[in-house]
Design a protein around this motif. Structure first.
Motif, PDB file in Angstrom:
ATOM      1  N   ALA A 197      22.122 -21.735 -42.701  1.00  0.00           N
ATOM      2  CA  ALA A 197      20.800 -21.136 -42.458  1.00  0.00           C
ATOM      3  C   ALA A 197      20.726 -19.766 -43.131  1.00  0.00           C
ATOM      4  O   ALA A 197      21.648 -18.957 -43.016  1.00  0.00           O
ATOM      5  N   TRP A 248      15.992 -15.722 -43.153  1.00  0.00           N
ATOM      6  CA  TRP A 248      14.663 -16.018 -42.631  1.00  0.00           C
ATOM      7  C   TRP A 248      14.717 -17.065 -41.526  1.00  0.00           C
ATOM      8  O   TRP A 248      14.065 -16.929 -40.490  1.00  0.00           O
ATOM      9  N   HIS A 249      15.501 -18.109 -41.735  1.00  0.00           N
ATOM     10  CA  HIS A 249      15.635 -19.150 -40.718  1.00  0.00           C
ATOM     11  C   HIS A 249      16.306 -18.602 -39.462  1.00  0.00           C
ATOM     12  O   HIS A 249      15.924 -18.957 -38.328  1.00  0.00           O
ATOM     13  N   GLN A 250      17.289 -17.734 -39.630  1.00  0.00           N
ATOM     14  CA  GLN A 250      17.937 -17.130 -38.457  1.00  0.00           C
ATOM     15  C   GLN A 250      16.953 -16.264 -37.676  1.00  0.00           C
ATOM     16  O   GLN A 250      16.946 -16.286 -36.434  1.00  0.00           O
ATOM     17  N   TYR A 296      14.227 -18.846 -36.005  1.00  0.00           N
ATOM     18  CA  TYR A 296      14.657 -19.819 -34.998  1.00  0.00           C
ATOM     19  C   TYR A 296      15.688 -19.284 -34.012  1.00  0.00           C
ATOM     20  O   TYR A 296      15.993 -19.962 -33.022  1.00  0.00           O
TER      21      TYR A 296
END
Length: 294
Positions: free
Chosen positions: A200, A203-205, A208
């Protein structure tokens, strides 16, 4: 069982005994003014005839409800609150994310952020009023030195409300940033490590992991700031007195004008009850929304 029941009852009595002084002070400081304000809102009290009796029921609420200026103040208060809280949260979150990555000099950054919080809103309003003065203010001086025209920031009906909102955000964003920084520092590291192993990106961390884990702290911050912005009055009083015209007449300042400039304390109290109801409804709606998503 009888012994345990008696012991539990004794603990309850002892707990109430210890809590009683604090509860009494809380009622004296908050409860009594609230009850008195409610009584004023249904009374015939005004500054030319300062008597509570006879009570008039909902007549004062009906009177302000028929006033177009009340609905104007209610509308711009809602716009002002949504705008300032949104800006404070977004900017505060950005600052908090940057501070969370700082290793050296963090104490210095925290000290700088605490400076606006240490200033009273009246002091902030006076300082910015001098800075934004149309002819001699440093902001317009810099604009003219750059070849641009000066702006009447607080005298233009289209700009005044947003200027007040900007000054409010300037002072309050530090509080949001500090609270969110503390919330980020308390987040566990294991989910991020697992996400990094799974590939990940940042941005994904953030999307989410950080935002869902930060939701309780963010919710409290938003609720506190919503209540603060709904009852904003000191900045408006110092900067614009509700003007130009009524373009910055927030509901809190409208209540003040009705009560003390219009001499109708009863109608001013009724307007303040509407302000209280607005804050309570906004908080309840936000609590319900957050609880459903949890």
């Amino acid at each position: 069982m009888g012994f345990l029941s008696n012991r539990f009852g004794l603990w309850r009595v002892t707990g109430w005994a210890f809590a009683a002084p604090g509860l009494f002070l809380l009622f004296a400081i908050m409860g009594f003014p609230l009850i008195y304000s409610l009584l004023l809102s249904i009374s015939s009290f005004n500054l030319t005839s300062p008597r509570l009796w006879p009570l008039v029921g909902l007549d004062n609420f009906l009177s302000i409800g028929l006033d177009p200026l009340f609905w104007h103040s209610l509308t711009i208060t809602a716009v002002y609150t949504v705008s300032t809280v949104t800006a404070e949260f977004v900017l505060g979150l950005c600052v908090a994310l940057m501070l969370n990555r700082v290793v050296r000099g963090r104490a210095l950054y925290f000290t700088v952020l605490a400076v606006p919080l240490a200033m009273s809103p009246v002091s902030v309003g006076l300082i910015w009023r001098m800075l934004l003065q149309p002819n001699l203010g440093i902001v317009n001086t810099v604009l003219r030195a750059s070849g641009l025209e000066g702006v009447d920031w607080l005298g233009n009906a289209n700009l005044a409300l947003w200027t007040v909102a900007f000054i409010d955000v300037w002072q309050q964003v530090s509080f949001v940033a500090l609270i969110l920084t503390a919330g980020l520092a308390a987040l566990p590291s294991e989910p991020y490590e697992a996400a990094a192993i799974d590939g990940a990106n940042n941005w994904h961390q953030f999307l989410y992991i950080t935002l869902p884990l930060l939701r309780p702290v963010a919710s409290i911050v938003i609720i506190i700031q919503t209540i603060n912005e709904i009852r904003t009055s000191d900045l408006v009083y110092v900067l614009t007195r509700g003007g130009p015209g009524v373009s910055t007449e927030l509901l809190s300042y409208f209540s003040y004008k009705v009560a003390f400039l219009g001499l109708a304390v009863n109608e001013g109290a009724a307007s303040s009850m509407a302000l209280l109801a607005m804050a309570v409804v906004a908080s309840l709606v936000f609590f319900v929304t957050i609880s459903k998503r949890a």
